[in-house]
Every structure is written in structure tokens, then in C-alpha cells.
Design an enzyme around this catalytic site. Structure first.
Site, PDB file in Angstrom:
ATOM      1  N   SER A   1       0.811  -1.218   0.000  1.00  0.00           N
ATOM      2  CA  SER A   1       0.000   0.000   0.000  1.00  0.00           C
ATOM      3  C   SER A   1       0.849   1.275   0.000  1.00  0.00           C
ATOM      4  CB  SER A   1      -1.016  -0.027   1.144  1.00  0.00           C
ATOM      5  OG  SER A   1      -0.420  -0.027   2.407  1.00  0.00           O
TER       6      SER A   1
ATOM      7  N   ASP B   1       9.143   5.908 -10.795  1.00  0.00           N
ATOM      8  CA  ASP B   1       8.611   6.513 -12.016  1.00  0.00           C
ATOM      9  C   ASP B   1       9.248   7.861 -12.320  1.00  0.00           C
ATOM     10  OD1 ASP B   1       6.977   4.359 -12.359  1.00  0.00           O
ATOM     11  OD2 ASP B   1       5.082   5.433 -12.142  1.00  0.00           O
TER      12      ASP B   1
ATOM     13  N   LYS C   1      -1.053  -4.011  -3.235  1.00  0.00           N
ATOM     14  CA  LYS C   1      -2.273  -3.560  -2.560  1.00  0.00           C
ATOM     15  C   LYS C   1      -2.425  -2.082  -2.848  1.00  0.00           C
ATOM     16  CE  LYS C   1      -5.256  -2.547   0.908  1.00  0.00           C
ATOM     17  NZ  LYS C   1      -5.736  -1.209   1.291  1.00  0.00           N
TER      18      LYS C   1
END
Length: 433
Positions: free
Chosen positions: A314, A325, A339
């Protein structure tokens, strides 16, 4: 990928990807007077929360209005029968993260996110396929950690009571208890059955552990973040600022076995490393509703390597995905949990609560965390024997005796020499695909 479904991430800590606790505030019709002040009222209240907020507008291909009619036509002689009906109704969604919490469980959840609790110090879940109770990770420096509980242990009994078929919250409540009392956990580790007698303690969770590793490449600021609790942001900021004052050469951020926590903590911590770019997008059933961007508040721009594994979930995936990224860091370890769903937690009229999945998370490049997890740039597996060695002697975690950390140091050295992010070789790229 792991088969865990962590709708409760702890016998000591229930950690949600996003915790938004509010009053129910449901403006629903109460034209049928028989619903008021009866067990049916909380059933209808939960129905309206799901109807208004649930991420899947098809409600898992269920006619949600028909479901309401069906459950309000039933008679409930007491609140417990109504609670059972709510659980049955939510089961139609086939979403382990959308769940009902009776008043005591709801109160426990609020205690859990405060950063101090009483227990043994483990985070648990259920295996999707076997329905077994699985240890995601013990919290460091807690009774469970000291006793030798390790990630992926299966809890088959608590004080002699088998956990087979039990609700996870019931297992959590059995493990919890008063400080100084004893609980016996029966564990299956591979094919071996082990028994651990553990004394419950107050668990004060300081999520950040930081130290400077001085070696041949210079001074490395090593930060291990164990969960995204209410204290995580301030402790992380303090650690980075302290290391900057000591002029470290680079950083290793360890998110291994970090099950996640509060959404705002992951965003705030991402801001400490990023001077621009996206952090995370939140997408609900009608499209993108929020996109968090870095606001040029980075504390440092020095080289960074992030450690992740199957216990990183999470909020850990939001942070590591954002850093990856934006080409701010390289990731080392193994594929993360996967998750990426957002839960809003609603307080209901009788002080019970419901956690409802309202959205999903995408990384800045649009990756669906829930489906894919985060694949590290450099995959480094740990053999079971090595995992047990690190568990048995935690002083080796974050040292050159730790293979994943050792790889991180190697990559950090490359960044310091070249000034560029390391690129996986062809064979490493194949391993990651």
C-alpha cells in the site's frame, strides 16, 4: 506474487492504505419508521455508504437496490444478527478490504493508527487460497520479534484454540490482551510445528530507524521505515535533516516488510525526496479524482536506493512507485505486495464502523498498483536460510551481511561515480519481466 489478502494488517496494527474516519452523515430516506431505532438501521446505513462510495459501480455485478430490499425485509432480533447480515451483504462484493467493524473493532482500529498499542507486535493477514492466518511481518523490537516469529509463519492456534475458519479480527482479539499476560501462538513454519509463549507488552512504534554506514564509498544515510503511522512523517524529516547536517554522500531507504499505513504520510514523505513530478493518482468509479504532485519541497537530491520486498504494501508501494517513475531512485529486492486500493473508514450511528474501498491508486506513469505491485529495477532474492539468519540477528539487517543491502551499496557507489541511475543489464531486465 504473494497470495496474502491483508484486509487486517496486524494483531498489533490495523493499517489501511487510506484512513479517513468520519461521522456517517448519511442523508438517506427514513420514510419507513420501522427502520429507525432498530437493528435494521445500521444495515441500511451500511448499504447507503456502499451505494454512494464503493469503487465498483456494478457492485460486483449485483443489483444493489434489490440487495437492500432483501436485507431490510429480514427480521433481526438483536444487533449481532444485524452485524452478521451486514457481513453477508458485504461478502457479495467479494472485496476483502471492504469490511464491517463492530464497535470494539472500530475502537481498536483507531488505537492502532495512533502509534501505541498493547500486543505482541505482529502484522497478520489471510492467505487468499488457503484462508490460513499468515504473519506478514513482526514489528522490530517487540515481543514477537524477540521470540523468533518470522514473516510467512502460519498461526494455526492461539492459546490452543485453532484458527481454522476464524475471522481475522477474532484472531487479532485473541492475541491482544493486558500488558504482562501471556499468549501462546502455535506456528507452522514450512512443515514444522512450533510453539511460542509470548508476554504481551505496550508496543510503542517508532517507525523510523536511522543510522550512518561509513564504508569505502563514503557515508551512507540508512533509513528503515517500518510503517506509515502518524509519527512517520516527522521522524523521517528529522532523520533526513540530521543526515544532511552530517553531509552524507547518499541514502538507502528500506521499505522491506512495511505493510503501509496512512496515505498522507506516504505523500508527505515522497515530497521530501522529489522536487517535481507526480506522486500518485486516485481513481474512483467515475475516473481520476485526485492527482498528488511534488511541490519542490525536497530536503535532499543526493543519490537514493530503495529496498522493497513482498511485505512492502500500500503506502510503501505508493512511495516506491513514485520514486521509481520519477527516476529519483532505483529499487532493489523483490516484487511488492500489490495492494493499491483506497479505503475510507466511516463511523456508523451505533459507533461501529465500515471500511469501504472507494478508489484505486495508480503510480505517476499509470501503473495499477493493486494488479501489478512494484517490480524492483534489480531483483535480489533472499534464500529462506538467509531470511532466518537476518531475523535471528537483526543487527545484520542493513549491513553488508544483508544481500539486498549489499546490492544497494553497490548501486549507490555506481551513482556516486557516474552521477546517473544504474541501468539493469539484459539478464537483469529479463529477470524483472
Amino acid at each position: 506474487m504473494s497470495n496474502y489478502k491483508p484486509f487486517v494488517l496486524g494483531a498489533t496494527a490495523l493499517v489501511l492504505t487510506a484512513v479517513t474516519v468520519t461521522g456517517a452523515g448519511m442523508h438517506y430516506s427514513q420514510s419507513k419508521a420501522y427502520i429507525r431505532n432498530s437493528p435494521k438501521e445500521v444495515v441500511d446505513e451500511v448499504w447507503f455508504v456502499i451505494n454512494k462510495e464503493y469503487v465498483d459501480a456494478t457492485f460486483n455485478q449485483n443489483d444493489w437496490r434489490r440487495v437492500r430490499k432483501e436485507y431490510l425485509e429480514k427480521d433481526y432480533s438483536n444487533q449481532e444478527e444485524a452485524y452478521d447480515a451486514i457481513r453477508d451483504m458485504l461478502a457479495l462484493l467479494d472485496d476483502p478490504y471492504t469490511r464491517f467493524m463492530p464497535p470494539q473493532d472500530f475502537e481498536n482500529m483507531q488505537i492502532d493508527t495512533s502509534g501505541e498499542l498493547t500486543g505482541v507486535g505482529i502484522q497478520i493477514s489471510k492467505d487468499k487460497e488457503t484462508d490460513e492466518v499468515v504473519v506478514i511481518a513482526p514489528i522490530e523490537e517487540t515481543p514477537a520479534f524477540e521470540a523468533g516469529i518470522i514473516s510467512q509463519d502460519k498461526i494455526v492456534a492461539v492459546d490452543g484454540t485453532p484458527t481454522d475458519g476464524m475471522e481475522l479480527n477474532d484472531v487479532v482479539n485473541m492475541i491482544r490482551g493486558k500488558r504482562g499476560t501471556e499468549v501462546i501462538l502455535t506456528i507452522r513454519r514450512n512443515e514444522e510445528i512450533l510453539e511460542f509463549s509470548i508476554v504481551r507488552e505496550i508496543i510503542q512504534i517508532h517507525p523510523v530507524k536511522a543510522s550512518i554506514d561509513t564504508n569505502a564509498i563514503g557515508d551512507i544515510g540508512y533509513i528503515r521505515l517500518t510503517q506509515f503511522s502518524g509519527q512517520a512523517t516527522s521522524e523521517m524529516r528529522e532523520a533526513i535533516e540530521d543526515f544532511e547536517a552530517q553531509n552524507v554522500d547518499g541514502y538507502i531507504l528500506d521499505l522491506r516488510s512495511n505493510p503501509g499505513g496512512l496515505l498522507y504520510a506516504s505523500i508527505d514523505i515522497a515530497q521530501m525526496w522529489l522536487n517535481g513530478g507526480g506522486i500518485v493518482s486516485t481513481v474512483n468509479r467515475v475516473g481520476e479524482v485526485d492527482r498528488q504532485e511534488a511541490k519542490a519541497k525536497a530536503i535532499t537530491d543526493k543519490p537514493l536506493v530503495v529496498l522493497v520486498d513482498g511485505g512492502s504494501a500500500s503506502a510503501s508501494e505508493i512511495l516506491s512507485g513514485a520514486l521509481q517513475d520519477n527516476d529519483r531512485a532505483v529499487l532493489v529486492g523483490t516484487q511488492t505486495f500489490g495492494k493499491g486500493l483506497v479505503q475510507s473508514v466511516r463511523r456508523l450511528g451505533d459507533d461501529s464502523g465500515v471500511a469501504v474501498t472507494i478508489a484505486k491508486y495508480l503510480t505517476p506513469s499509470g501503473r495499477d498498483i493493486n494488479k501489478e505491485g512494484i517490480v524492483p529495477d534489480f531483483v535480489v532474492e533472499l534464500e529462506e536460510e538467509m531470511r532466518e539468519q537476518l531475523q535471528a540477528d537483526r543487527t545484520k539487517i542493513g549491513t553488508m551481511a544483508d544481500p539486498q543491502y549489499s546490492k544497494a551499496v553497490e548501486l549507490l557507489k555506481e551513482q556516486l561515480v557516474t552521477g546517473k541511475l544504474p541501468i539493469p543489464t539484459a539478464s537483469e531486465a529479463d529477470q524483472n519481466s
